[in-house]
Enzyme design. Sequence first.
Site, PDB file in Angstrom:
ATOM      1  N   LYS A  34      34.222  73.062  27.665  1.00 39.57           N
ATOM      2  CA  LYS A  34      35.165  72.370  28.539  1.00 39.57           C
ATOM      3  C   LYS A  34      35.640  71.103  27.827  1.00 39.57           C
ATOM      4  CE  LYS A  34      35.053  71.638  33.511  1.00 39.57           C
ATOM      5  NZ  LYS A  34      34.116  71.230  34.559  1.00 39.57           N
TER       6      LYS A  34
HETATM    7  C1  E4P Z   1      36.441  70.537  36.965  1.00 37.84           C
HETATM    8  O1  E4P Z   1      36.634  70.664  35.779  1.00 37.84           O
HETATM    9  C2  E4P Z   1      35.311  69.794  37.504  1.00 37.84           C
HETATM   10  O2  E4P Z   1      34.066  70.379  37.192  1.00 37.84           O
HETATM   11  C3  E4P Z   1      35.331  69.660  38.984  1.00 37.84           C
HETATM   12  O3  E4P Z   1      35.971  70.741  39.618  1.00 37.84           O
HETATM   13  C4  E4P Z   1      35.878  68.338  39.396  1.00 37.84           C
HETATM   14  O4  E4P Z   1      35.519  68.194  40.707  1.00 37.84           O
HETATM   15  P1  E4P Z   1      35.354  66.762  41.386  1.00 37.84           P
HETATM   16  O5  E4P Z   1      36.710  66.233  41.601  1.00 37.84           O
HETATM   17  O6  E4P Z   1      34.671  67.097  42.657  1.00 37.84           O
HETATM   18  O7  E4P Z   1      34.513  65.929  40.482  1.00 37.84           O
END
Ligand code: E4P
Length: 224
Positions: free
Chosen positions: A83
């Site tokens: 990621k």
């Molecule tokens: C996405 O890449 C993240 O893991 C996640 O969905 C972000 O979620 P949040 O806004 O609850 O931190």
Amino acid sequence: MKFFLDTASISQISFWKKYGLVNGVTTNPTLLSKEGNDAIKVIKEICKIVQGDVSAQVTEKDSKNMIEQAKFLKSIHKNIVIKLPCTLSGIEAAQILGKKNYKINITLGFDPSQLSVFKNINITYFSFIIGRVEDFGDNNVEKIPAVKEMIKKLNNKIQFLAASIRNERQLIAAAINGADVITVPPKTWEKVYNNKYTLDGEKSFMDSWNELPIEKRKKYEIKK
Ligand code: E4P
């Protein structure tokens, strides 16, 4: 369409897996930090219990170090997806890693225009963040159809991953507008399946049922 679980919690993964809602897992540094355990141990454990992609996010800031860290993270398990943030450094890292056929999940996508650069970069997922924007009073639900269209026009190999799903409305909007994957935090599933009207309805049916004298309902009920 697939559902991923947005968590690093082993107990939550095991729980929601029983309902078929864990086709993969997305983690991030916040989620791993919340677990308070050795992060690599946690990722390994997740990979053991999930049959599907597991996103592990880089924590380095410049592209060279992101690539170095990605190499190590990828070596943990065949299902690891790297990621990377949708920053210029993240994009540079994606260019290099994409050529080496790493599976890449570009995260922190907040606007469909950010997809432009991925016309020629080999990424697997583009994470479009929805709930986090609403936390600040803005709206990203209305941009969901444009994300789908941009992907179709630019590079239809990219999977549209809808992320940061806080409620039913955001989940439905992502599903009906063509998200390939929706990553849902356990808290949101709890909300969905503790629907107030479902629970009140069940209670009201039971209250009425119990008004029927026991001898008139006992053949209908199971013997305990
Ligand atoms: C996405 O890449 C993240 O893991 C996640 O969905 C972000 O979620 P949040 O806004 O609850 O931190």
